[in-house]
Design an enzyme around this catalytic site. Structure first.
Site, PDB file in Angstrom:
ATOM      1  N   GLU A 161       0.848  -1.501  -0.124  1.00  0.00           N
ATOM      2  CA  GLU A 161      -0.369  -0.447  -0.200  1.00  0.00           C
ATOM      3  C   GLU A 161       0.861   1.508  -0.156  1.00  0.00           C
ATOM      4  O   GLU A 161       1.541   1.284   0.364  1.00  0.00           O
ATOM      5  CB  GLU A 161      -0.663  -0.544   1.463  1.00  0.00           C
ATOM      6  CG  GLU A 161      -1.600   0.942   1.463  1.00  0.00           C
ATOM      7  CD  GLU A 161      -2.873   1.197   2.552  1.00  0.00           C
ATOM      8  OE1 GLU A 161      -3.721   1.802   2.816  1.00  0.00           O
ATOM      9  OE2 GLU A 161      -2.586   0.316   3.585  1.00  0.00           O
ATOM     10  N   ASN A 221     -12.005  -1.358  -0.987  1.00  0.00           N
ATOM     11  CA  ASN A 221     -11.671  -1.798   0.321  1.00  0.00           C
ATOM     12  C   ASN A 221     -12.220  -1.425   1.715  1.00  0.00           C
ATOM     13  O   ASN A 221     -12.393  -0.366   1.818  1.00  0.00           O
ATOM     14  CB  ASN A 221     -10.272  -1.143   0.362  1.00  0.00           C
ATOM     15  CG  ASN A 221      -9.325  -1.347   1.454  1.00  0.00           C
ATOM     16  OD1 ASN A 221      -9.567  -2.771   1.468  1.00  0.00           O
ATOM     17  ND2 ASN A 221      -9.566  -0.348   2.144  1.00  0.00           N
ATOM     18  N   GLU A 222     -12.260  -2.296   2.613  1.00  0.00           N
ATOM     19  CA  GLU A 222     -12.844  -1.521   3.445  1.00  0.00           C
ATOM     20  C   GLU A 222     -14.347  -1.239   3.070  1.00  0.00           C
ATOM     21  O   GLU A 222     -14.557   0.324   3.895  1.00  0.00           O
ATOM     22  CB  GLU A 222     -12.544  -1.464   4.849  1.00  0.00           C
ATOM     23  CG  GLU A 222     -10.721  -2.783   5.033  1.00  0.00           C
ATOM     24  CD  GLU A 222     -10.041  -2.061   6.238  1.00  0.00           C
ATOM     25  OE1 GLU A 222      -9.991  -1.027   6.517  1.00  0.00           O
ATOM     26  OE2 GLU A 222      -8.944  -3.082   6.466  1.00  0.00           O
ATOM     27  N   TYR A 244      -6.504  -8.778  11.541  1.00  0.00           N
ATOM     28  CA  TYR A 244      -5.434  -8.985  12.068  1.00  0.00           C
ATOM     29  C   TYR A 244      -5.112  -9.167  13.412  1.00  0.00           C
ATOM     30  O   TYR A 244      -5.603  -9.306  14.117  1.00  0.00           O
ATOM     31  CB  TYR A 244      -5.081  -7.472  12.109  1.00  0.00           C
ATOM     32  CG  TYR A 244      -4.958  -6.860  10.913  1.00  0.00           C
ATOM     33  CD1 TYR A 244      -3.460  -6.738   9.827  1.00  0.00           C
ATOM     34  CD2 TYR A 244      -5.696  -5.933  10.431  1.00  0.00           C
ATOM     35  CE1 TYR A 244      -3.187  -6.460   9.260  1.00  0.00           C
ATOM     36  CE2 TYR A 244      -5.303  -5.917   9.162  1.00  0.00           C
ATOM     37  CZ  TYR A 244      -4.159  -5.266   7.943  1.00  0.00           C
ATOM     38  OH  TYR A 244      -4.245  -4.801   7.340  1.00  0.00           O
ATOM     39  N   GLU A 267      -6.085  -8.982   3.958  1.00  0.00           N
ATOM     40  CA  GLU A 267      -5.822  -8.346   4.799  1.00  0.00           C
ATOM     41  C   GLU A 267      -5.051  -9.404   5.714  1.00  0.00           C
ATOM     42  O   GLU A 267      -6.427  -9.717   6.494  1.00  0.00           O
ATOM     43  CB  GLU A 267      -5.867  -7.094   5.186  1.00  0.00           C
ATOM     44  CG  GLU A 267      -5.902  -6.182   3.811  1.00  0.00           C
ATOM     45  CD  GLU A 267      -6.553  -4.457   4.122  1.00  0.00           C
ATOM     46  OE1 GLU A 267      -5.921  -4.733   5.310  1.00  0.00           O
ATOM     47  OE2 GLU A 267      -6.429  -4.011   3.296  1.00  0.00           O
ATOM     48  N   GLN A 270       2.169  -6.224   5.402  1.00  0.00           N
ATOM     49  CA  GLN A 270       2.376  -5.675   3.836  1.00  0.00           C
ATOM     50  C   GLN A 270       3.986  -5.947   3.339  1.00  0.00           C
ATOM     51  O   GLN A 270       4.888  -6.344   4.570  1.00  0.00           O
ATOM     52  CB  GLN A 270       1.971  -4.485   3.908  1.00  0.00           C
ATOM     53  CG  GLN A 270       0.767  -3.986   3.585  1.00  0.00           C
ATOM     54  CD  GLN A 270       0.625  -2.320   4.128  1.00  0.00           C
ATOM     55  OE1 GLN A 270       1.523  -1.421   3.628  1.00  0.00           O
ATOM     56  NE2 GLN A 270      -0.451  -2.359   4.406  1.00  0.00           N
TER      57      GLN A 270
END
Length: 510
Positions: free
Chosen positions: A43, A190-191, A259, A314, A363
């Site tokens: 990103e 995204n999101e 996460y 992610e 990432q």
């Protein structure tokens, strides 16, 4: 349990682990572990792109078209199968036309999500897609829905995929690219439940239908693979709505973000963490299995033929930034804890390969659970890099069924399964078994029958170190690295494997 050993004339009490028997067999129906489970994510965030991957053509650091040559080599050796770009939250503020054409004429923008820095758009679509070609990786473009229009989105698809004769294809040719790129994977926002627009699932499902309708395959021989912005962790309602309200002919994948972190507001240090923080982080990491099981159950209800992929685009460990760094840049170190997260998570993905067809570690460089860290001309490979390289033997291999009862890792009255395992057989008939022991103190003994594999021997590689907090630094970049694994004993057709505490092991049949 405890045992007694004789040391220098006295008996000493030591912790001895019970043995765990593992059975590995062919599944009832063949399942391939898609190589795309081993994908990555870059990103426009902190030093991931600028001062990370991209240093510019004029840099003294050796580079190819501005991308560091040492990172290119490292990612090629990792066999990186796909790369997601340009976000993340950045994707839904990114207007792709600002990143094409002569670099000295590109407009700037403020990266409102990540540190408020000024983005000069010098790394754009051509740079990214050409890099993917160099890496031999498939690009995964996360396109703007949150602040864009259907027209802008579909013109992006045309610019990238249409061969010639259209306005966008001609503009691409004027900008130096004659042939279209091969881009199969497209994220439709995204999101969207958060930084992509704070939408409800019902509203986004309708927005998705609109955008997906106007996405055209053009000349891409492999077809277009549209990925809907999926749930945040255990938001099962979100998955339910997308699967219920989006027609199957408009969707190929549904995303999931989750996460691993310490389970209280303070994420804690990426280096100086306690066993309590380690245990908590591993508990969140292991919840990935439950998330996949539950989201898959919803998908099965609406898609019993399993035509829509679950895409975990992610995942990884998320801690406080390193002291003295920009809080908006999300720069953190990478220790044996991250190796444990990587090993267990990849085992989970492998074992759910019937539905999980793609995943993207967050990432690639200098951000969150990165595989590469840089500092000026210096570069190092993290423990996570080494795990992903050890595991690339599973890419596009046939999944094997693993059955066992894990011993427990016990801490302050709570317990987690200590052992994680996945296995596969490649096209050459070699069996690979990846094993992780997350226990911070105890070794565990695994028993395997060699007769199941038609082999007389296993060879192996191990990643571990002296301390759980060990990590690689620019002064000592090889402190944590893989070594040959020797703790294998063969007796009467049985292999006995001793897994040290906080270790990752990959075995290969010989």
């Amino acid at each position: 349990m405890k045992g007694l050993i004789w040391i220098i004339g006295v008996f000493v009490s030591v912790e001895v682990s019970a043995q765990t028997t593992v059975a590995i067999s062919e599944p009832f129906e063949p399942v391939t572990i898609s190589k795309h489970i081993y994908g990555h994510f870059s990103e426009h965030l902190g030093r991931c792109i600028y001062d990370g991957l991209y240093v510019g053509e004029e840099s003294k650091i050796p580079n190819k078209d501005g991308v560091r040559a040492d990172i290119i080599k490292a990612l090629q050796e990792l066999k990186i199968p796909n790369l997601r770009w340009p976000g993340g939250c950045f994707a839904d503020t990114y207007h792709w036309k600002d990143g094409v054409g002569p670099k000295d004429k590109r407009p700037t923008m403020v990266n409102r999500w990540w540190g408020g820095v000024t983005e000069d758009n010098s790394f754009g679509t051509h740079d990214f897609l050409n890099l993917c070609e160099t890496l031999g990786a498939e690009p995964y473009l996360a396109a703007n829905v949150g602040s864009s229009t259907v027209k802008e989105f579909t013109e992006y698809v045309e610019y990238v995929l249409h061969k010639s004769g259209s306005p966008m294809a001609e503009w691409r040719r004027q900008n130096g690219r004659e042939e279209p790129w091969k881009v199969k994977y497209w994220g439709v926002g995204n999101e969207m439940w958060g930084c992509g627009g704070n939408m409800t699932a019902e509203h986004y499902a309708n927005v998705y239908r609109q955008y997906a309708t106007f996405m055209t395959d053009w000349s891409n021989n492999d077809g277009i693979f549209r990925i809907a912005s999926g749930a945040n962790v255990d938001d099962y309602h979100w998955t339910e709505v997308l699967m219920r309200d989006i027609p199957k002919h408009l969707i190929e994948g549904v995303a999931l973000h989750s996460y691993s972190f310490v389970e209280w507001n303070d994420k804690g240090s990426s280096v100086d963490y306690s066993e309590e923080e380690y245990f908590s982080t591993m508990r969140t990491a292991l919840k990935m299995d439950t998330l996949i099981v539950n989201h898959t159950a919803i998908m099965d209800k609406y898609d019993p033929d399993n035509t829509i992929a679950l895409v975990v685009d992610e995942w990884g460990g998320w801690y406080d930034v390193m002291e003295g760094t920009n809080p908006g840049f999300l720069y953190q170190q990478n220790t044996l804890r991250d190796a444990m997260i990587a090993g267990t998570t990849l085992n989970i993905f492998n074992n759910h390969a019937d539905r999980v067809k793609m995943a993207n570690l967050a990432q690639t460089v200098n951000v969150l659970q990165a595989v590469v860290l840089t500092e000026g001309e210096k570069m190092l490979l993290t423990p996570t890099y080494h795990v992903m390289k050890m595991y690339n033997v599973h890419q596009d291999a046939a999944l094997l069924t693993v059955s066992f009862t894990s011993p427990k890792y016990v801490f302050q009255g709570s317990e987690l399964p200590a052992i994680s395992i996945s296995a596969s057989k490649n096209k050459q008939g070699k069996v690979h078994i990846s094993l992780v022991n997350i226990d911070a103190h105890k070794e565990h003994v695994i028993n395997l029958s060699l007769e199941e594999f038609g082999t007389k021997q296993f060879t192996g590689t191990i990643l571990t170190s002296d301390d759980l907090q060990d990590h690689n630094t620019f002064e000592n970049p090889d402190r944590v690295k893989p070594k040959a694994f020797s703790k294998i004993k063969i007796k009467k057709g049985q292999a006995e494997i001793v897994l040290p505490p906080f270790s990752v092991v990959v075995l290969q049949s010989e």
